[in-house]
Design an enzyme around this catalytic site. Structure first.
Site, mmCIF file in Angstrom:
data_model
loop_
_atom_site.group_PDB
_atom_site.id
_atom_site.type_symbol
_atom_site.label_atom_id
_atom_site.label_comp_id
_atom_site.label_asym_id
_atom_site.label_seq_id
_atom_site.Cartn_x
_atom_site.Cartn_y
_atom_site.Cartn_z
ATOM 1 N N CYS A 226 33.170 12.447 3.867
ATOM 2 C CA CYS A 226 32.037 11.527 3.830
ATOM 3 C C CYS A 226 32.172 10.152 4.584
ATOM 4 O O CYS A 226 31.464 9.315 4.347
ATOM 5 C CB CYS A 226 31.628 11.272 2.407
ATOM 6 S SG CYS A 226 31.111 12.868 1.648
ATOM 7 N N VAL B 88 26.914 14.556 -2.473
ATOM 8 C CA VAL B 88 25.409 14.821 -2.628
ATOM 9 C C VAL B 88 24.716 14.635 -1.007
ATOM 10 O O VAL B 88 25.185 13.576 -0.304
ATOM 11 C CB VAL B 88 24.692 13.857 -3.524
ATOM 12 C CG1 VAL B 88 23.069 13.947 -3.147
ATOM 13 C CG2 VAL B 88 25.172 13.935 -4.891
ATOM 14 N N GLY C 3 27.793 19.131 -4.393
ATOM 15 C CA GLY C 3 28.935 20.022 -4.468
ATOM 16 C C GLY C 3 29.969 19.167 -5.691
ATOM 17 O O GLY C 3 30.369 18.332 -5.405
ATOM 18 N N GLY D 26 24.214 12.686 5.699
ATOM 19 C CA GLY D 26 25.421 12.498 5.314
ATOM 20 C C GLY D 26 26.394 12.793 6.305
ATOM 21 O O GLY D 26 26.085 13.192 7.485
ATOM 22 N N GLN D 27 27.783 12.848 6.089
ATOM 23 C CA GLN D 27 28.827 13.140 7.119
ATOM 24 C C GLN D 27 29.459 14.551 6.967
ATOM 25 O O GLN D 27 28.750 15.415 6.373
ATOM 26 C CB GLN D 27 29.657 12.017 7.267
ATOM 27 C CG GLN D 27 28.796 10.674 7.674
ATOM 28 C CD GLN D 27 29.874 9.450 7.956
ATOM 29 O OE1 GLN D 27 29.832 8.639 6.751
ATOM 30 N NE2 GLN D 27 30.447 9.256 8.851
ATOM 31 N N THR D 28 30.945 14.451 7.042
ATOM 32 C CA THR D 28 31.740 15.660 6.894
ATOM 33 C C THR D 28 32.031 15.877 5.391
ATOM 34 O O THR D 28 32.668 14.806 4.718
ATOM 35 C CB THR D 28 32.741 15.562 7.907
ATOM 36 O OG1 THR D 28 32.249 15.394 9.172
ATOM 37 C CG2 THR D 28 33.879 16.987 7.598
ATOM 38 N N TYR E 272 33.786 19.087 2.604
ATOM 39 C CA TYR E 272 34.095 20.379 2.315
ATOM 40 C C TYR E 272 33.874 21.260 1.204
ATOM 41 O O TYR E 272 33.632 20.680 0.140
ATOM 42 C CB TYR E 272 35.847 20.263 2.049
ATOM 43 C CG TYR E 272 36.381 21.433 1.637
ATOM 44 C CD1 TYR E 272 36.661 22.713 2.553
ATOM 45 C CD2 TYR E 272 36.940 21.857 0.181
ATOM 46 C CE1 TYR E 272 37.023 23.956 2.130
ATOM 47 C CE2 TYR E 272 37.066 23.075 -0.266
ATOM 48 C CZ TYR E 272 37.433 24.044 0.773
ATOM 49 O OH TYR E 272 37.891 25.227 0.283
#
Length: 284
Positions: free
Chosen positions: A222, A191, A205, A119-121, A123
């Protein structure tokens, strides 16, 4: 098979849980390596000793932005450059001020940690339940794709317990709708996992309160432009504790695994028992 569950009741440093997760994953990898050793004596000794139990870690970290493999910083997995400045991937450059000390020496508003999950970014922080699963997928009898679906369906079952309908889309994670067909679904759970020799780490999360919403609005979470996040509280589910949501997630995970992957024709070991454990017990 037994499943260990460790829950951190207070806000916990992300690096502390990350270290614990890596330690548990390393134990599973070491056992698997020893069991497959060409030396018969070494392999027999490893096979005779039980495999470490699968573990689910649930916690709420201090405010932290994490990147997955698709958003690694320019310096790969190191968050700092040689001169000590923070090395950030492009998605986090606009919020560099949140991740560095203030001119008055005040602490950063949030931390930054690159990870090896997919995945990406995204929080993580207070108001969010993070659930990390450290599992041997072969022993569980599930494929990497089924592992993701198991995590998503477990969250969907938790939402159903609160009277909410969660679902998946072509985008990763678990989503909800406010019932208005003109409104795009909102993301309630991210996820992202990492696999090495079928040993999993990282996980989900799930937003419980509205606390994470401000932090999500500072980034394109994301990589999904224009998509909003929401939480249990934002959908009307209030006054629930992180510990309660954690218990529900673990119970849903066990039920889903046992019902979907341990029946006729399946090869997964059934989870017969869930026991709670403390950090020092795991690190002994």
């Amino acid at each position: 098979m037994k499943l260990a569950h460790i829950h951190f009741p207070n806000i916990t440093p992300f690096s502390r849980v990350s270290h614990l997760q890596q330690t548990l994953a390393a134990r599973l990898l070491a056992h698997k390596k020893a069991s497959s050793n060409p030396n018969p004596t070494t392999a027999a000794t490893a096979t005779a000793s039980p495999s470490p139990d699968p573990t689910i870690i649930t916690f709420s970290p201090n405010p932290v932005y994490t990147t997955g493999r698709r958003d690694l910083p320019p310096s790969n997995t190191s968050p700092e450059k040689e001169d000590g400045t923070l090395s950030l991937p492009p998605p986090l450059e606009p919020i560099r001020s949140l991740l560095t000390p203030g001119q008055d020496g005040s602490a950063p508003i949030a931390e930054y940690h690159p990870t090896l999950r997919g995945g990406q970014t995204t929080y993580h922080g207070p108001g969010q339940l993070v659930g990390y699963t450290v599992l041997d997928l072969r022993r569980m009898g599930i494929t990497p794709r089924c592992h993701i679906r198991l995590l998503e369906n477990s969250v969907i079952d938790v939402l159903a317990g609160y009277g909410l309908k969660g679902f998946t889309t072509e985008d990763p994670g678990v989503w909800v709708s406010d019932g208005n067909g003109d409104t795009l679904p909102k993301k309630i759970t991210a996820v992202g996992v990492h696999l090495r020799r079928n040993i999993s780490s990282y996980g989900v999360g799930l937003n419980v309160t509205e606390e994470p919403m401000w932090f999500f609005k500072q980034i394109v979470a994301c990589g999904l432009e224009g998509r909003e996040a929401t939480s249990l509280a934002g959908l009307g589910v209030r006054n629930v504790t992180m510990e309660e949501v954690a218990r529900r997630f673990v119970a849903a995970f066990v039920d889903r695994h046992n019902n979907d992957y341990c029946g006729s024709g399946s090869h997964g070991e059934k989870i017969e028992e869930v026991y709670t454990v403390k950090e020092d017990e795991l690190l002994d």
